[in-house]
Design an enzyme around this catalytic site. Structure first.
Site, PDB file in Angstrom:
ATOM      1  N   HIS A 120      31.229  33.433  38.322  1.00 33.77           N
ATOM      2  CA  HIS A 120      32.579  33.632  38.596  1.00 33.77           C
ATOM      3  C   HIS A 120      33.557  32.424  38.010  1.00 33.77           C
ATOM      4  O   HIS A 120      33.539  31.355  38.431  1.00 33.77           O
ATOM      5  CB  HIS A 120      32.750  33.696  40.219  1.00 33.77           C
ATOM      6  N   ASP A 146      57.534  28.662  52.560  1.00 31.13           N
ATOM      7  CA  ASP A 146      57.157  30.205  52.065  1.00 31.13           C
ATOM      8  C   ASP A 146      58.454  30.641  52.434  1.00 31.13           C
ATOM      9  O   ASP A 146      59.130  31.663  51.693  1.00 31.13           O
ATOM     10  CB  ASP A 146      56.181  30.816  52.935  1.00 31.13           C
ATOM     11  N   GLY A 206      32.531  42.336  42.950  1.00 32.01           N
ATOM     12  CA  GLY A 206      32.642  43.252  44.505  1.00 32.01           C
ATOM     13  C   GLY A 206      31.478  43.293  45.074  1.00 32.01           C
ATOM     14  O   GLY A 206      30.371  43.024  44.443  1.00 32.01           O
ATOM     15  N   GLY A 215      59.604  26.605  56.942  1.00 29.04           N
ATOM     16  CA  GLY A 215      58.442  26.245  56.124  1.00 29.04           C
ATOM     17  C   GLY A 215      58.881  26.523  54.543  1.00 29.04           C
ATOM     18  O   GLY A 215      59.931  27.121  54.379  1.00 29.04           O
ATOM     19  N   LYS A 253      50.046  29.205  47.956  1.00 29.03           N
ATOM     20  CA  LYS A 253      51.115  28.183  48.350  1.00 29.03           C
ATOM     21  C   LYS A 253      51.745  27.459  47.207  1.00 29.03           C
ATOM     22  O   LYS A 253      52.989  27.054  46.946  1.00 29.03           O
ATOM     23  CB  LYS A 253      50.576  27.168  49.384  1.00 29.03           C
ATOM     24  N   CYS A 280      30.760  39.704  37.221  1.00 25.44           N
ATOM     25  CA  CYS A 280      29.705  40.054  38.282  1.00 25.44           C
ATOM     26  C   CYS A 280      29.709  41.522  38.306  1.00 25.44           C
ATOM     27  O   CYS A 280      29.126  42.188  37.667  1.00 25.44           O
ATOM     28  CB  CYS A 280      30.373  39.186  39.538  1.00 25.44           C
ATOM     29  N   TYR A 281      30.163  42.190  39.558  1.00 25.67           N
ATOM     30  CA  TYR A 281      30.127  43.501  39.578  1.00 25.67           C
ATOM     31  C   TYR A 281      30.605  44.159  38.468  1.00 25.67           C
ATOM     32  O   TYR A 281      30.231  45.379  37.996  1.00 25.67           O
ATOM     33  CB  TYR A 281      30.579  43.953  40.831  1.00 25.67           C
ATOM     34  N   GLU A 313      36.392  31.908  37.873  1.00 23.02           N
ATOM     35  CA  GLU A 313      37.743  31.969  38.694  1.00 23.02           C
ATOM     36  C   GLU A 313      37.527  30.836  39.550  1.00 23.02           C
ATOM     37  O   GLU A 313      38.741  30.259  40.056  1.00 23.02           O
ATOM     38  CB  GLU A 313      38.287  32.987  39.064  1.00 23.02           C
TER      39      GLU A 313
END
Ligand code: XMP
Length: 533
Positions: free
Chosen positions: A175, A234, A58, A232, A389, A89-90, A177
């Site tokens: 991080h 989505d 954060g 589309g 997506k 991290c935070y 991720e």
């Protein structure tokens, strides 16, 4: 939320741009994950019943007044339940601060890729000795808390990771991720399978079941639902999912805005009715959109006008349905994705289930998020607000949406309007449609389409001098863009062979009336966005 025996992972969000990316990585590793605000009450956390907990990064500093803090009982809860915990991290700084260590502003901000070396063995780093990690922090740990040891440090000598002696609490300053961290996935997997001892037990089928249950719970049994199909991936997958949940109560509408690609309306309607068997009404609204856009050149104004006109068209369609059904649909389905939400922040109005608020700037108003008017007449169903997506594509595959359809490049809600720079007219739309069709057709013919995340032609509002036949011409310029990306949040331009670009340019200049020059966009995102407006 349905109570299950799944190995559920709770992510407490302290405002990082990457929180949903953590959730996604956890899902990719085969675990159900859910994001709650970092300040969630202990009751909410207990109710969730996690098998492991991750505290996100954060932007705040733990020593700042008003910085987000977990419920005061959280640490005791984690310890008494023996819940494996990872602070990122935070999240790690909260851990250090709580257990009596020291956090202060770093002399030098660590930002970007940085070498990290392991200092003491830990299950988190099993099989790893050193790696490059993505850092982004201005504070650092200057004193270790009681009961913790140094697990890794950065080449600059800063604390990069800590372990509690109890073997259940881990803090990492980098991080894992983001794809820039080598071994990031291994570290997250080690946390879940080695440190927490959990076995993956979750897959796309379960996500579909959970989303279907959520939709059933959100929509009262007597409510009717309207869905805007854009053609589309989505919105198509969203409609297929909602159709599974609600059946005949779903009423799909396909709006032909006049800003679609060549022959798009006919192609899409055939797919919906013949392949997906979704009940769809086609509305021809070209005139409405073009007259609203007349004289408007500002990109944000265009986006907002289009968003508002969409809603007005839906309102009219809903009124028509009300007459036919004897009651008005009260819900609207949208295929909004997580990147749409975060890039339109702070606009979301539908109260997404798990996005705990974020701190990013508005980059563009997406017509399906930021462009919605205040007096929205529908409640929103947005099943993909926390997804990316490629996860929606994988879900479509599972739901039986045809492959050729899932592989289509993304197309923005405002359509060609954001690819016609300056004022949008029917003539400009026809010109762009023609150039775009040639480009896409050639990409497919030369086997390039599937290697590219998104390709498009853009019509520029400038004229240049050319020579065609015997005479001087003064015509418009078409720009071509093609990018590779994994989620649309960052992108690289596609390195075409120049011969291919030359062949496309030749055809466009020869076949498209009003164009005498073609250029290729060689900018990544950032600094540019994918669309030109
Ligand atoms: P940008 O241009 O912001 O685009 O880099 C990122 C991705 O989002 C798509 N995009 C939109 N999609 N409504 C949508 O549904 C919109 O208003 C919108 N604007 C951009 C864009 O095509 C790219 O895939």
């Amino acid at each position: 939320m349905k109570e299950t025996a799944l190995n559920k992972i709770l992510i407490l969000d302290y405002g990082s741009q990457f929180t949903q990316l953590i959730a996604r990585r956890i899902r990719e590793l085969g675990f159900y994950s859910f994001v709650l605000p970092g300040t969630a009450s202990i009751q909410r956390i207990e109710d969730f019943g996690a098998k492991a907990v991750i505290l996100s990064g954060g932007p705040a500093s733990v020593y700042e007044q008003g910085s987000p803090k977990p419920a005061p009982e959280l640490w005791t809860y984690l310890q008494t339940k023996k819940l494996p915990t990872l602070g990122i991290c935070y999240g790690m700084q909260l851990m250090v601060d709580h257990f009596g260590g020291r956090i202060e502003a770093a002399h030098k901000r660590e930002y970007g890729r940085m070498g990290v070396t392991i200092q003491s063995p830990s299950e988190l780093f099993s099989g790893i000795t050193k790696f490059q990690a993505w850092m982004s922090h201005g504070d650092e740990t200057s004193g270790l808390p009681n009961g913790f040891e140094l697990a890794a440090k950065s080449v600059e000598g800063a604390v990069a990771a800590i372990n509690h002696q109890n073997g259940r609490m881990f803090g990492i300053q980098f991080h894992p991720e983001v794809t820039h961290t080598e071994e990031g996935t291994t570290i997250l997997r080690n946390f879940l399978t080695k440190a927490a001892g959990l076995t993956p037990d979750w897959e796309m089928r379960s996500l579909i079941d959970t989303l279907i249950e959520n939709i059933k719970a959100q929509v009262p049994a007597d409510a009717e639902v309207i869905c805007a199909l854009s053609g589309g991936v989505d919105s198509t997958v969203a409609a297929t999912l909602v159709h599974k949940a609600l059946g005949k109560r779903l009423h799909c509408i396909f709006v032909d805005t006049g800003l679609l690609r060549f022959e798009e309306g006919n192609r899409v309607m055939r797919m919906f009715t013949e392949k997906l068997h979704l009940p769809v009404t086609r509305i021809d609204a070209e005139e409405r959109f073009l007259s609203k856009l007349s004289g408007v050149a500002d990109p944000e104004k265009k986006r907002k006008l289009i968003g508002a006109e969409f809603i007005a068209v839906f309102d009219d369609a809903a009124a028509g349905l009300e007459r036919a059904l004897g009651k008005k649909p009260s819900f609207l389905v949208q295929g909004t994705l997580y990147p749409d939400v975060i890039e339109s922040s702070p606009a979301p109005k539908s109260g997404g289930t798990s996005t705990a608020g974020n701190h990013s700037h508005t980059i563009k108003s997406h017509h399906n998020v930021g462009g919605l008017p205040e007096d929205l007449q529908f409640k929103l169903i947005e099943p993909f607000r926390d997804l990316f997506k490629d996860e929606v594509r994988a879900m479509g595959r599972e739901l039986g949406v045809p492959e050729e359809f899932l592989e289509r490049h993304p197309f923005p809600g405002p359509g060609l309007a954001v690819r016609i720079l300056g004022e949008v007219t029917r003539e400009a739309a026809d010109t762009l449609r023609h150039a775009d069709e040639i480009y896409v057709e050639m990409l497919k013919a030369e086997g390039l389409y599937s290697k590219i995340w998104q390709a498009m032609a853009i019509l520029l509002p400038i004229k240049t001098v050319g020579v065609q036949g015997d005479g001087r011409t003064h015509k418009q310029v078409v720009a071509l863009r093609a990018v590779t990306s994994s989620d649309g949040m960052t992108a690289d331009f596609y390195p075409f062979d120049l011969g291919f670009l030359g062949r496309v340019s030749n055809r466009i200049c020869n076949e498209v009336k009003g164009v005498n020059r073609v250029t290729y966009d060689i900018t990544s995102k950032p600094p540019a966005t994918i669309e030109w407006e």
